[in-house]
Motif scaffolding. Sequence first.
Motif, short mmCIF file in Angstrom:
data_model
loop_
_atom_site.label_atom_id
_atom_site.label_comp_id
_atom_site.label_asym_id
_atom_site.label_seq_id
_atom_site.Cartn_x
_atom_site.Cartn_y
_atom_site.Cartn_z
N SER A 116 0.84 -1.19 0.00
CA SER A 116 0.00 0.00 0.00
C SER A 116 0.87 1.25 0.00
O SER A 116 1.95 1.26 0.60
CB SER A 116 -0.90 0.01 1.23
OG SER A 116 -1.63 1.18 1.29
N THR A 117 0.38 2.29 -0.67
CA THR A 117 1.09 3.56 -0.69
C THR A 117 0.42 4.59 0.21
O THR A 117 0.86 5.72 0.28
CB THR A 117 1.16 4.11 -2.12
OG1 THR A 117 -0.16 4.28 -2.61
CG2 THR A 117 1.95 3.19 -3.03
N SER A 118 -0.64 4.21 0.89
CA SER A 118 -1.34 5.11 1.80
C SER A 118 -0.80 4.93 3.21
O SER A 118 -0.61 3.80 3.67
CB SER A 118 -2.84 4.82 1.81
OG SER A 118 -3.40 5.10 0.56
N VAL A 119 -0.57 6.05 3.87
CA VAL A 119 -0.03 6.03 5.23
C VAL A 119 -0.91 6.88 6.13
O VAL A 119 -1.35 7.96 5.74
CB VAL A 119 1.42 6.59 5.26
CG1 VAL A 119 1.96 6.62 6.67
CG2 VAL A 119 2.32 5.79 4.37
N LEU A 120 -1.17 6.39 7.34
CA LEU A 120 -1.82 7.20 8.36
C LEU A 120 -0.74 7.55 9.38
O LEU A 120 -0.04 6.68 9.89
CB LEU A 120 -2.96 6.45 9.03
CG LEU A 120 -4.24 6.31 8.22
CD1 LEU A 120 -5.30 5.57 9.03
CD2 LEU A 120 -4.77 7.64 7.78
N ILE A 121 -0.62 8.84 9.68
CA ILE A 121 0.41 9.31 10.60
C ILE A 121 -0.22 10.29 11.58
O ILE A 121 -1.10 11.06 11.21
CB ILE A 121 1.59 9.96 9.83
CG1 ILE A 121 2.71 10.34 10.78
CG2 ILE A 121 1.13 11.12 9.01
CD1 ILE A 121 3.99 10.69 10.08
N THR A 122 0.21 10.25 12.82
CA THR A 122 -0.31 11.19 13.81
C THR A 122 0.26 12.58 13.53
O THR A 122 1.30 12.73 12.89
CB THR A 122 0.06 10.77 15.25
OG1 THR A 122 1.47 10.67 15.34
CG2 THR A 122 -0.59 9.47 15.62
N SER A 123 -0.41 13.59 14.04
CA SER A 123 0.05 14.96 13.79
C SER A 123 1.39 15.23 14.47
O SER A 123 2.19 16.02 13.98
CB SER A 123 -1.00 15.96 14.27
OG SER A 123 -1.29 15.74 15.63
#
Length: 183
Positions: A29-36
Amino acid sequence: MALPFQNVYIHRKVAEASSKPCMICFRPSTSVLITSCQKDFFYICPSHLSDRGFATAIVDEAAEAEKRKKEEMDKELEKLKQEFEEKQKRKEEKKSKDKDDDKKGKDKAKVKEEEADKLKVEEEEKAKTEQAVEAPSFSEYNLHRDFFNIRQQKYREKQIAKRNMERLKNPFTFPAVPKGGPV
């Protein structure tokens, strides 16, 4: 106990070469979830983001309204451009009919059409570059309670492992060899 980070994740895209397995299904996957605060991140498939059991999108109503307004303005601009082009073509046709020399009129019309085509291509390229610049409008998500707890637990485990490695590297952590003789 204080939370190490908030349950607000920002969706970002990475290059194809940097793709890694999804946290859930292990597909690239090329989608990333990252915290602020950038303390936690993980790769996720876009299809999982639409799952209400995994995460819910945080909708910024002001940004949505601005986006809709801009889309409407773009549509109106396209209509005006088309109307203008049609008027220009009509004028050119009238001029070419009025002239005695059809050959010269056709040549001029062809040149003007080519110029108009070039302008269209340039405008399309500008629109594409503007869209590419606007693409990083990141969406924010709140993870489901259970998934957020899992992420916090993994973060704590990483911190503990890091602390343990630092302790193992320190020679004063281990007891000293006895110096006296056997009793």
